[in-house]
Design a protein around this motif. Structure first.
Motif, mmCIF file in Angstrom:
data_model
loop_
_atom_site.group_PDB
_atom_site.id
_atom_site.type_symbol
_atom_site.label_atom_id
_atom_site.label_comp_id
_atom_site.label_asym_id
_atom_site.label_seq_id
_atom_site.Cartn_x
_atom_site.Cartn_y
_atom_site.Cartn_z
ATOM 1 N N ASP A 50 0.573 -1.047 0.190
ATOM 2 C CA ASP A 50 0.012 0.270 -0.193
ATOM 3 C C ASP A 50 0.865 1.322 -0.102
ATOM 4 O OD1 ASP A 50 -1.912 1.751 0.783
ATOM 5 O OD2 ASP A 50 -2.663 1.366 2.342
ATOM 6 N N ILE A 51 0.782 1.791 -1.430
ATOM 7 C CA ILE A 51 1.797 3.063 -1.598
ATOM 8 C C ILE A 51 0.966 4.203 -1.327
ATOM 9 C CG2 ILE A 51 3.588 1.347 -2.158
ATOM 10 C CD1 ILE A 51 3.149 3.836 -5.046
ATOM 11 N N ASP A 52 2.171 5.414 -1.086
ATOM 12 C CA ASP A 52 1.343 6.254 -1.725
ATOM 13 C C ASP A 52 1.134 7.197 -3.031
ATOM 14 O OD1 ASP A 52 0.534 7.001 1.345
ATOM 15 O OD2 ASP A 52 2.618 8.670 1.913
ATOM 16 N N LEU A 55 0.205 3.123 -7.756
ATOM 17 C CA LEU A 55 0.784 1.978 -8.105
ATOM 18 C C LEU A 55 0.112 1.373 -9.124
ATOM 19 C CD1 LEU A 55 2.135 -0.789 -6.633
ATOM 20 C CD2 LEU A 55 0.509 -1.632 -6.430
ATOM 21 N N ALA A 191 4.954 2.445 -10.834
ATOM 22 C CA ALA A 191 4.442 3.543 -9.974
ATOM 23 C C ALA A 191 4.605 5.283 -10.587
ATOM 24 C CB ALA A 191 5.252 3.392 -8.521
ATOM 25 N N PHE A 193 4.631 8.979 -8.970
ATOM 26 C CA PHE A 193 4.577 9.931 -7.658
ATOM 27 C C PHE A 193 4.181 11.259 -7.956
ATOM 28 C CE2 PHE A 193 8.056 6.391 -6.714
ATOM 29 C CZ PHE A 193 7.128 5.684 -5.654
ATOM 30 N N GLN A 197 3.662 15.046 -3.624
ATOM 31 C CA GLN A 197 3.634 13.442 -2.836
ATOM 32 C C GLN A 197 4.923 14.493 -1.811
ATOM 33 O OE1 GLN A 197 3.604 9.965 -3.639
ATOM 34 N NE2 GLN A 197 4.871 8.790 -2.530
ATOM 35 N N GLU A 204 9.259 6.353 1.021
ATOM 36 C CA GLU A 204 9.481 5.272 1.476
ATOM 37 C C GLU A 204 8.770 4.378 0.496
ATOM 38 O OE1 GLU A 204 6.621 6.597 4.146
ATOM 39 O OE2 GLU A 204 7.937 7.245 5.987
ATOM 40 N N ASP A 205 8.266 4.679 -0.046
ATOM 41 C CA ASP A 205 7.250 4.166 -1.432
ATOM 42 C C ASP A 205 8.562 3.046 -2.545
ATOM 43 O OD1 ASP A 205 4.487 5.237 -0.471
ATOM 44 O OD2 ASP A 205 4.234 6.028 -2.234
#
Length: 217
Positions: A50-52, A55, A191, A193, A197, A204-205
């Motif tokens: 689970d990423i900010d 995905l 991904a 970003f 963000q 972290e992602d």
């Protein structure tokens, strides 16, 4: 007078052996299944992290492209294999390019505790500027930075393949951090970003995605 056989000692009949063996095997099987499921959940073999960021599932292969590095050498999809690549778009002579480079470096700096990942991470800036001297100045900020240049049409084609707004991305919106695109070691988009963000959350992602891939392998 004959006596009717009584119950076994202890008041219970002895249970047959075969059903007990079947139950024991079934219990072991359930234990192994639960153990395997737990490892997949912990190490990324099951659900993606689970990423900010956004995905991309399934990952999208990067098409063939050709840009050029500051030495004038062609760089294509094959050069991105075996590395994680964090890509931004922006013209170096404008604010968009400066913000893009700063954002890439900020993410890399927040991976200081992830030594292996940081060594495998490439920070890429795709630009339509023909400014090799300026590009080399930016590359001196970090050995991981590579400025890739091409015609506006060539850069726009690459941006379109990633779902980016090439025209707006190259010139940049006023004071808006650029969107970053993450490519895995198979040169696939995994991904995105957004500009909103923060670099710490991107780092972290990125670490979570790299950990998942490592355990899948």
């Amino acid at each position: 007078m004959s006596k009717t056989p009584g119950p076994a000692r202890g008041g219970r009949r002895a249970r047959p052996l075969l059903p007990r063996l079947v139950m024991a095997v079934a219990a072991i099987g359930l234990f192994l299944l639960a153990y395997q499921w737990g490892n997949q959940y912990r190490y990324g073999g099951g659900e993606p992290p689970d990423i900010d960021g956004v995905l991309i599932r399934p990952p999208q292969p990067l098409p063939d492209f050709v840009l050029h590095d500051t030495a004038g050498e062609p760089v294509g999809r094959g050069a991105l294999l075996e590395h994680w690549s964090l890509l931004a778009f922006g013209n170096l002579s404008g604010a968009a390019g400066h913000r893009g480079i700063s954002r890439l470096v900020a993410v890399s700096n927040r991976l200081a505790g992830e030594r292996d990942l940081r060594e495998r991470l490439r920070l890429l800036m795709a630009t339509a500027d023909a400014a090799p001297a300026l590009a080399r100045d930016f590359e001196r900020l970090s050995p991981a930075i590579a400025v890739l240049s091409g015609t506006r049409a060539e850069v726009a084609e690459l941006a379109a393949a990633l779902g980016a707004d090439a025209e707006g991305g190259l010139d940049g919106a006023p004071d808006a951090p650029p969107t970053l695109f993450l490519l895995d070691p198979d040169a696939e988009l995994v991904a995105i970003f957004p500009g909103a963000q923060p670099p710490a959350a991107i780092a972290e992602d990125l670490a979570a995605l790299a950990e998942q891939r490592a355990h899948q392998r």
